[in-house]
Write a protein that holds these residues in place. Structure first.
Motif, PDB file in Angstrom:
ATOM      1  N   LEU A 325       0.831  -1.201   0.000  1.00 18.40           N
ATOM      2  CA  LEU A 325       0.000   0.000   0.000  1.00 18.40           C
ATOM      3  C   LEU A 325       0.868   1.254   0.000  1.00 18.40           C
ATOM      4  O   LEU A 325       0.587   2.215  -0.737  1.00 18.40           O
ATOM      5  N   ALA A 326       1.930   1.261   0.808  1.00 15.16           N
ATOM      6  CA  ALA A 326       2.823   2.425   0.837  1.00 15.16           C
ATOM      7  C   ALA A 326       3.466   2.660  -0.521  1.00 15.16           C
ATOM      8  O   ALA A 326       3.586   3.811  -0.990  1.00 15.16           O
ATOM      9  N   GLU A 327       3.879   1.580  -1.188  1.00 15.39           N
ATOM     10  CA  GLU A 327       4.500   1.707  -2.514  1.00 15.39           C
ATOM     11  C   GLU A 327       3.522   2.274  -3.532  1.00 15.39           C
ATOM     12  O   GLU A 327       3.868   3.159  -4.326  1.00 15.39           O
ATOM     13  N   GLN A 328       2.265   1.779  -3.531  1.00 17.82           N
ATOM     14  CA  GLN A 328       1.275   2.243  -4.504  1.00 17.82           C
ATOM     15  C   GLN A 328       0.819   3.670  -4.195  1.00 17.82           C
ATOM     16  O   GLN A 328       0.496   4.430  -5.111  1.00 17.82           O
ATOM     17  N   MET A 329       0.799   4.038  -2.926  1.00 21.00           N
ATOM     18  CA  MET A 329       0.449   5.408  -2.588  1.00 21.00           C
ATOM     19  C   MET A 329       1.525   6.386  -3.081  1.00 21.00           C
ATOM     20  O   MET A 329       1.207   7.477  -3.561  1.00 21.00           O
ATOM     21  N   ARG A 330       2.781   5.997  -2.982  1.00 21.09           N
ATOM     22  CA  ARG A 330       3.842   6.848  -3.527  1.00 21.09           C
ATOM     23  C   ARG A 330       3.712   6.964  -5.036  1.00 21.09           C
ATOM     24  O   ARG A 330       3.932   8.040  -5.612  1.00 21.09           O
ATOM     25  N   ARG A 331       3.334   5.882  -5.669  1.00 17.11           N
ATOM     26  CA  ARG A 331       3.128   5.905  -7.119  1.00 17.11           C
ATOM     27  C   ARG A 331       1.965   6.829  -7.487  1.00 17.11           C
ATOM     28  O   ARG A 331       2.054   7.625  -8.438  1.00 17.11           O
ATOM     29  N   LEU A 332       0.862   6.726  -6.740  1.00 15.70           N
ATOM     30  CA  LEU A 332      -0.280   7.610  -6.973  1.00 15.70           C
ATOM     31  C   LEU A 332       0.089   9.060  -6.705  1.00 15.70           C
ATOM     32  O   LEU A 332      -0.330   9.970  -7.431  1.00 15.70           O
ATOM     33  N   HIS A 333       0.888   9.265  -5.691  1.00 13.66           N
ATOM     34  CA  HIS A 333       1.289  10.616  -5.303  1.00 13.66           C
ATOM     35  C   HIS A 333       2.094  11.308  -6.401  1.00 13.66           C
ATOM     36  O   HIS A 333       2.000  12.526  -6.578  1.00 13.66           O
ATOM     37  N   ARG A 334       2.877  10.537  -7.145  1.00 11.92           N
ATOM     38  CA  ARG A 334       3.651  11.108  -8.239  1.00 11.92           C
ATOM     39  C   ARG A 334       2.783  11.479  -9.430  1.00 11.92           C
ATOM     40  O   ARG A 334       3.109  12.397 -10.185  1.00 11.92           O
ATOM     41  N   LEU A 335       1.662  10.789  -9.597  1.00  9.21           N
ATOM     42  CA  LEU A 335       0.791  11.041 -10.747  1.00  9.21           C
ATOM     43  C   LEU A 335      -0.228  12.139 -10.489  1.00  9.21           C
ATOM     44  O   LEU A 335      -0.468  12.982 -11.350  1.00  9.21           O
ATOM     45  N   ALA A 336      -0.845  12.120  -9.320  1.00  8.53           N
ATOM     46  CA  ALA A 336      -1.984  12.989  -9.053  1.00  8.53           C
ATOM     47  C   ALA A 336      -1.536  14.400  -8.699  1.00  8.53           C
ATOM     48  O   ALA A 336      -0.424  14.631  -8.219  1.00  8.53           O
ATOM     49  N   HIS A 337      -2.424  15.339  -8.942  1.00  9.00           N
ATOM     50  CA  HIS A 337      -2.183  16.710  -8.493  1.00  9.00           C
ATOM     51  C   HIS A 337      -2.255  16.783  -6.980  1.00  9.00           C
ATOM     52  O   HIS A 337      -1.462  17.479  -6.345  1.00  9.00           O
TER      53      HIS A 337
END
Length: 405
Positions: A325-337
């Protein structure tokens, strides 16, 4: 993973039904509900509304209606929203207008009459007609701060009417498209065409400016067992959001289900019935990391999450590996505004984000808010619009650069 799986959190004491709010608090709550519905009822208009009601009769429903309509509405599109919010907030009994069609503006004509001897002029005019507005709306104002999980059937029905008037709009972004404007940079093409129409003689400079457009909003609603008391209210919040443009909605539990089409029904009850048929994992477990990865692989990486405001409505309980979950949240964080997490458990006394999933996700969250009540959802809508105080917090490393623009 049943409903007993919950943490604690709180914001202090909230008003109970035995302490009805004052009339000014009721009117301010009505203005806040209008803002949540998309009406631009700012501080200046709200102040004018309070002054107008004070000059008229605060206890009379018709006076409050017209005072709000003439001061809080800025254009024709606001009228329909005003009708829906007024009917949901103050009830429909003895309404001055019907919710389907806006009422005509009253025509005032001076009438001169001789008062009969011994009578007091204006005594009957100042007498309130019907119950005071504060008593009509006190239940709605108290309901705004009540925990959704503690409501009875009648209060839930009233909450649904208030949620039906919601509107969710993403923060504005400056697009590359330009349109004619009075101020801005010079538009050379339109300026040259204007000169050619005048035979080459000098003409007024034509200007253009960039268009502001709302960002896409993506809602991920947790429908697992621990979120069962809040699932209906959050999905109705998502239904109100999907009615607007550029909003996508998904449910997460043990599976990821896209429910944007089901929630696009105009009728909220039909939309909820369609979602109930489409979602196979009601009140199950929670696999946030796996489902977030599935969302990013199938939709988010391809553009749905890029530059969008992504909102997760969940209590953060995770059955899988928190590191995923932490890894995917970092990935989402890089994409989203911007990444916003709304947790209904955050409002309980003594709450701390100690659950493994919540603790793993929190470093990649821009705004961590409550989601337990109508007032909390109104604040969430303000955060999504970008109206909250302060910019997103700085990151320790990296940055989003052009991907967040």
């Amino acid at each position: 993973m049943g409903p007993g799986r919950c943490g604690a959190g709180g914001t202090g004491p909230r008003p109970g039904p035995e302490e009805p709010p004052r009339a000014d608090a009721v009117l301010l709550g009505f203005a806040r509900a209008l803002r949540a519905a998309g009406v631009d009822a700012g501080a200046e208009r709200t102040h004018a509304f309070l002054r107008a009601v004070d000059a008229l009769r605060p206890g009379v429903r018709a006076d409050v209606y017209w005072a709000g309509r003439l001061t809080l509405c800025g254009d024709r599109d606001d009228l329909e929203r005003y009708e829906r919010v007024f009917a949901a907030y103050f009830g429909t009994a003895d309404a001055p207008v019907r919710a389907v069609r806006p009422a005509p503006r009253p025509r005032l004509r001076p009438v001169l009459r001789e008062a009969p001897a011994g009578s007091r002029t204006g005594a009957s005019d100042r007498e309130p007609q019907g119950p005071p507005v504060a008593s009509l709306a006190s239940s709605a104002e108290v309901l705004r701060h009540r925990d959704v999980a503690e409501l009875d059937a009648a209060e839930r029905a009233q909450l649904r009417r208030l949620l039906a008037a919601f509107a969710l709009r993403g923060a504005s972004r400056r697009s590359a498209r330009r349109r004619p404007a009075r101020r801005g940079t010079v538009d050379p093409r339109r300026t040259v065409r204007e000169m050619l129409r005048h035979g080459g003689e000098p003409a007024l400079l034509r200007r253009h400016a960039r268009v502001d457009r709302p960002r896409r909003v993506v809602l991920l609603v947790d429908v697992s067992g621990s979120m069962a008391p809040y699932a209906d209210a959050l999905l109705r919040f998502a239904h109100a959001a999907v009615r607007g443009r550029r909003t996508e909605a998904f449910t997460i539990g043990t599976r990821l289900t896209r429910v944007t089409r089901e929630l696009s029904h105009r009728d909220a009850d039909l939309a909820m019935a369609a979602v109930a048929e489409a979602v196979p994992d009601w009140r199950g477990g929670t696999r946030l990391g796996e489902l977030l990865r599935a969302f990013l692989d199938r939709w988010g990486q391809r553009g749905m999450a890029r530059g969008a405001v992504v909102v997760l409505l969940s209590d953060g309980w995770e059955r899988g590996d928190p590191r995923l979950l932490a890894e995917q949240m970092r990935r989402l964080h890089r994409l989203a505004h911007r990444v916003v997490w709304a947790n209904p458990r955050k409002a309980r006394p003594g709450y701390a984000p100690l659950a493994a999933g919540m603790a793993a996700a929190l470093p990649s969250v821009d705004a961590f808010v409550e989601g337990h009540s109508l007032a909390a959802l109104e604040r969430l809508a303000a955060v999504v619009r970008g109206a909250d105080a302060g910019p997103p917090r700085a990151r320790a490393a990296g940055g989003k650069g052009a991907e967040r623009a």
